[in-house]
Design a protein around this motif. Structure first.
Motif, PDB file in Angstrom:
ATOM      1  N   TYR A  92      32.621  -3.589  45.238  1.00 22.03           N
ATOM      2  CA  TYR A  92      32.620  -3.249  46.661  1.00 22.03           C
ATOM      3  C   TYR A  92      31.254  -2.669  47.021  1.00 22.03           C
ATOM      4  CZ  TYR A  92      37.679  -3.854  46.399  1.00 22.03           C
ATOM      5  OH  TYR A  92      38.940  -4.367  46.211  1.00 22.03           O
TER       6      TYR A  92
ATOM      7  N   THR B  85      36.671   2.700  46.134  1.00 25.09           N
ATOM      8  CA  THR B  85      36.627   1.848  44.955  1.00 25.09           C
ATOM      9  C   THR B  85      35.218   1.284  44.813  1.00 25.09           C
ATOM     10  OG1 THR B  85      38.854   1.164  45.575  1.00 25.09           O
ATOM     11  CG2 THR B  85      37.832   0.015  43.742  1.00 25.09           C
ATOM     12  N   LEU B  86      34.668   1.396  43.623  1.00 27.61           N
ATOM     13  CA  LEU B  86      33.326   0.861  43.376  1.00 27.61           C
ATOM     14  C   LEU B  86      33.456  -0.543  42.800  1.00 27.61           C
ATOM     15  CD1 LEU B  86      30.300   1.358  43.309  1.00 27.61           C
ATOM     16  CD2 LEU B  86      30.588   2.406  41.080  1.00 27.61           C
ATOM     17  N   PHE B 109      41.423   8.405  33.594  1.00 29.85           N
ATOM     18  CA  PHE B 109      41.247   8.948  32.239  1.00 29.85           C
ATOM     19  C   PHE B 109      39.893   9.618  32.029  1.00 29.85           C
ATOM     20  CE2 PHE B 109      38.424   5.786  30.288  1.00 29.85           C
ATOM     21  CZ  PHE B 109      38.551   4.726  31.174  1.00 29.85           C
ATOM     22  N   LYS B 110      39.035   9.558  33.044  1.00 29.25           N
ATOM     23  CA  LYS B 110      37.705  10.173  32.883  1.00 29.25           C
ATOM     24  C   LYS B 110      37.090  10.374  34.256  1.00 29.25           C
ATOM     25  CE  LYS B 110      33.533  10.849  30.879  1.00 29.25           C
ATOM     26  NZ  LYS B 110      33.223  11.788  29.781  1.00 29.25           N
ATOM     27  N   ARG B 113      30.662  13.665  37.646  1.00 31.64           N
ATOM     28  CA  ARG B 113      30.365  14.280  38.937  1.00 31.64           C
ATOM     29  C   ARG B 113      30.587  13.289  40.090  1.00 31.64           C
ATOM     30  NH1 ARG B 113      25.145  15.417  41.148  1.00 31.64           N
ATOM     31  NH2 ARG B 113      24.411  14.222  39.354  1.00 31.64           N
ATOM     32  N   ASN B 114      30.193  12.043  39.887  1.00 29.26           N
ATOM     33  CA  ASN B 114      30.229  11.082  40.992  1.00 29.26           C
ATOM     34  C   ASN B 114      31.208   9.925  40.813  1.00 29.26           C
ATOM     35  OD1 ASN B 114      28.163  12.171  42.708  1.00 29.26           O
ATOM     36  ND2 ASN B 114      26.678  11.576  41.141  1.00 29.26           N
ATOM     37  N   ILE B 115      31.691   9.717  39.581  1.00 26.03           N
ATOM     38  CA  ILE B 115      32.477   8.526  39.284  1.00 26.03           C
ATOM     39  C   ILE B 115      33.767   8.908  38.589  1.00 26.03           C
ATOM     40  CG2 ILE B 115      32.503   6.322  38.021  1.00 26.03           C
ATOM     41  CD1 ILE B 115      30.346   6.212  40.015  1.00 26.03           C
ATOM     42  N   PHE B 117      37.023   7.025  36.427  1.00 26.69           N
ATOM     43  CA  PHE B 117      37.398   5.797  35.719  1.00 26.69           C
ATOM     44  C   PHE B 117      38.916   5.732  35.588  1.00 26.69           C
ATOM     45  CE2 PHE B 117      33.146   4.694  34.176  1.00 26.69           C
ATOM     46  CZ  PHE B 117      32.475   5.904  34.264  1.00 26.69           C
ATOM     47  N   THR B 137      36.640   1.588  38.712  1.00 30.01           N
ATOM     48  CA  THR B 137      35.893   2.823  38.912  1.00 30.01           C
ATOM     49  C   THR B 137      35.874   3.164  40.398  1.00 30.01           C
ATOM     50  OG1 THR B 137      33.834   1.575  39.050  1.00 30.01           O
ATOM     51  CG2 THR B 137      34.372   2.513  36.925  1.00 30.01           C
ATOM     52  N   MET B 139      34.060   5.757  43.355  1.00 35.20           N
ATOM     53  CA  MET B 139      32.916   6.603  43.703  1.00 35.20           C
ATOM     54  C   MET B 139      33.461   7.825  44.426  1.00 35.20           C
ATOM     55  SD  MET B 139      29.524   5.972  43.653  1.00 35.20           S
ATOM     56  CE  MET B 139      28.266   7.204  44.031  1.00 35.20           C
ATOM     57  N   HIS B 141      32.940  11.517  46.641  1.00 41.08           N
ATOM     58  CA  HIS B 141      32.046  12.133  47.630  1.00 41.08           C
ATOM     59  C   HIS B 141      31.291  11.095  48.442  1.00 41.08           C
ATOM     60  CE1 HIS B 141      32.935  15.534  45.129  1.00 41.08           C
ATOM     61  NE2 HIS B 141      32.328  14.978  44.108  1.00 41.08           N
ATOM     62  N   GLN B 143      29.973   9.244  51.552  1.00 42.14           N
ATOM     63  CA  GLN B 143      29.690   9.822  52.865  1.00 42.14           C
ATOM     64  C   GLN B 143      30.528   9.159  53.945  1.00 42.14           C
ATOM     65  OE1 GLN B 143      25.380   9.479  52.344  1.00 42.14           O
ATOM     66  NE2 GLN B 143      25.311  11.653  52.845  1.00 42.14           N
TER      67      GLN B 143
ATOM     68  N   ARG C  89      34.629  -6.798  29.923  1.00 45.93           N
ATOM     69  CA  ARG C  89      34.142  -5.739  30.803  1.00 45.93           C
ATOM     70  C   ARG C  89      33.996  -4.451  30.014  1.00 45.93           C
ATOM     71  NH1 ARG C  89      35.652  -3.160  36.570  1.00 45.93           N
ATOM     72  NH2 ARG C  89      35.079  -1.041  36.062  1.00 45.93           N
ATOM     73  N   ASP C  91      33.025  -0.333  30.481  1.00 42.65           N
ATOM     74  CA  ASP C  91      32.694   0.844  31.280  1.00 42.65           C
ATOM     75  C   ASP C  91      32.045   1.857  30.347  1.00 42.65           C
ATOM     76  OD1 ASP C  91      33.990   0.601  34.106  1.00 42.65           O
ATOM     77  OD2 ASP C  91      35.529  -0.095  32.740  1.00 42.65           O
ATOM     78  N   LEU C  93      31.125   5.465  29.617  1.00 46.01           N
ATOM     79  CA  LEU C  93      31.686   6.725  30.086  1.00 46.01           C
ATOM     80  C   LEU C  93      30.769   7.924  29.895  1.00 46.01           C
ATOM     81  CD1 LEU C  93      35.246   6.068  28.652  1.00 46.01           C
ATOM     82  CD2 LEU C  93      34.463   5.662  30.985  1.00 46.01           C
TER      83      LEU C  93
ATOM     84  N   ASP D  87      28.953  -0.020  34.498  1.00 48.38           N
ATOM     85  CA  ASP D  87      29.828  -1.013  33.882  1.00 48.38           C
ATOM     86  C   ASP D  87      29.250  -2.391  34.034  1.00 48.38           C
ATOM     87  OD1 ASP D  87      30.812  -2.037  36.452  1.00 48.38           O
ATOM     88  OD2 ASP D  87      31.816  -0.097  36.529  1.00 48.38           O
ATOM     89  N   ARG D 113      22.549   4.912  47.536  1.00 50.11           N
ATOM     90  CA  ARG D 113      21.896   6.138  47.090  1.00 50.11           C
ATOM     91  C   ARG D 113      22.073   6.375  45.587  1.00 50.11           C
ATOM     92  NH1 ARG D 113      23.845  11.508  47.873  1.00 50.11           N
ATOM     93  NH2 ARG D 113      25.685  10.460  48.679  1.00 50.11           N
ATOM     94  N   PHE D 117      23.463  -2.613  42.156  1.00 55.03           N
ATOM     95  CA  PHE D 117      24.305  -3.740  41.763  1.00 55.03           C
ATOM     96  C   PHE D 117      23.411  -4.911  41.321  1.00 55.03           C
ATOM     97  CE2 PHE D 117      28.305  -2.147  43.556  1.00 55.03           C
ATOM     98  CZ  PHE D 117      27.853  -1.198  44.452  1.00 55.03           C
ATOM     99  N   MET D 139      24.018   3.341  37.411  1.00 57.11           N
ATOM    100  CA  MET D 139      24.042   4.646  38.064  1.00 57.11           C
ATOM    101  C   MET D 139      22.610   5.160  38.144  1.00 57.11           C
ATOM    102  SD  MET D 139      26.681   6.759  38.829  1.00 57.11           S
ATOM    103  CE  MET D 139      26.523   8.299  39.737  1.00 57.11           C
TER     104      MET D 139
END
Lengths: 151, 151, 151, 151
Positions: A92, B85-86, B109-110, B113-115, B117, B137, B139, B141, B143, C89, C91, C93, D87, D113, D117, D139
């Motif tokens: 996305y 959703t990322l 499960f994890k 700060r920003n992501i 999973f 994954t 995202m 916070h 905006q 895939r 991820d 962590l 990922d 930010r 991708f 990231m």
């Protein structure tokens, strides 16, 4: 722009109509040529994921991309076969713009005996500024037809 | 079975109701505890992907998993934040059984700060025989709130 | 802990040795039981991705997970077949801890006639704090053996 | 063909050399312009995944694509930042041809930010007949540099 072949025209006309869910959401194939499908969903208030922003629900974006990919695969084959989405990845990229219809462009860029590979994007304004990107594989010659790409 | 916390109860009650698409499709959270969400969609003829088999459209399965994952992430956080959703991967394992409602179980499960999973499954009869598996994954916070996981 | 079957023991012993790359990197199967494989790579300075931190290169983590998944699939089958990774895939962590060997645990949780589905994690200290998570599908009965999961 | 900028030239020259693993495997950037990276790995017997066919191990293909993507992202940014693969999805399309070096072409097609991708392919003979396709997110501004895309 090239014209659709007779085979592609049949797929484009019948693909959405065999799936109640695709009919319900207003799925429409714009063009289908040589394994590349361009398709559209209208913007509808019922597709909104966040009432405070009017942005489409991600599931709607994924549904459009999955289905468009199924049509692209059919078009890339020489004859109609049963197929099913095997797996699919969606990135996305940004929120959709409220009020705009959503267009997907998916190409089938590789097929083997049993598997077809696709990649595509969904956008609401310009193709160069997509809302989401996808990569998906489809299983060919499935014995029991499955839903995602088998309208 | 542990009871939901007050925070989880609020999420479970309000999550689906802020999204017109989730309300429309009948999304319902069954339980939400410590980053694990169990949620359900009813079987409806309008969700069918293939009229000849009655199997659900893959987009419906993905929509359920994506939304359930968003709720799981919220539950795993200490306070409510905007999230989106990322990216998301779905493996379709078998056709759904016509007439059965669809249940998703997704765990966060994890988190960094920003992501956040997540991984989960969707099933229609037994959890041990899933219809689809997902990894996604989210995202944190963001905006501008985006739809998929921001009801 | 259950003992490995004779079939699993043969796979565990021969799997890594047929691949020059796996021998080179020191791939070793710890256990292989009923479609679940536990395998290990040693920490080596040549695997480092960032000289300033000593953290392993992501490609090493992926290589371990892909290969461990191939062994898990073989173990889940009744007889040896040719197989190839179809898609995968990962991820990531968290960074790995310099100096620690890397362990992967992958299970084959579903197989159809042509496709096997796996999921797993890689960790360097505790299984509860993984470095990476993976989901991968493998094609069975491939005509031309491909490398990733074809030892 | 456009020339590399001074910033891209610095990245191209130093990127591989900071990673022991990339130096070890012979990773080389061919060109790096405006977020698109072309890079190469030589064919070496030690990279073979299946001794009976000489086909490269899938982990080698993934390693090349992951690293090439990291360089593409750096090139797309205005200034150097710490980054890490978040990922990555690989579709394996066909076995590689024994004896041929492997080339990857990855573009960074979107950056926000915190996230970049990418999508790309790896091929050994013609770009139109790829060995693998990839989609990956990275990231940005990671506090602790991680290996995959942090040379």
């Amino acid at each position: 722009m090239r014209a659709m072949s007779a085979f592609d025209s049949v797929i484009a006309t019948t693909f959405g109509s065999m799936s109640p869910h695709m009919k319900r959401v207003g799925f429409e194939i714009i063009s289908l040529i040589d394994g590349v499908c361009l398709a559209r969903l209208p913007y509808r208030p019922e597709f909104v994921g966040d009432i405070t922003t009017g942005v489409l629900h991600g599931g709607i974006v994924t549904t459009l991309l999955d289905t468009t990919g199924g049509a692209a695969v059919l078009s890339a084959l020489d004859s109609p076969v049963a197929l099913a989405t095997l797996d699919l990845r969606i990135d996305y990229l940004r929120p959709s713009v409220p009020g705009r219809s959503l267009v997907a462009r998916v190409e089938c860029f590789k097929k083997t005996r049993n598997i077809a590979f696709t990649r595509g994007i969904a956008y609401d304004e310009q193709e160069s500024d997509p809302v989401a990107a996808m990569a998906a594989t489809y299983m060919l010659h499935t014995q029991i037809a499955r839903a995602p790409s088998q309208p």
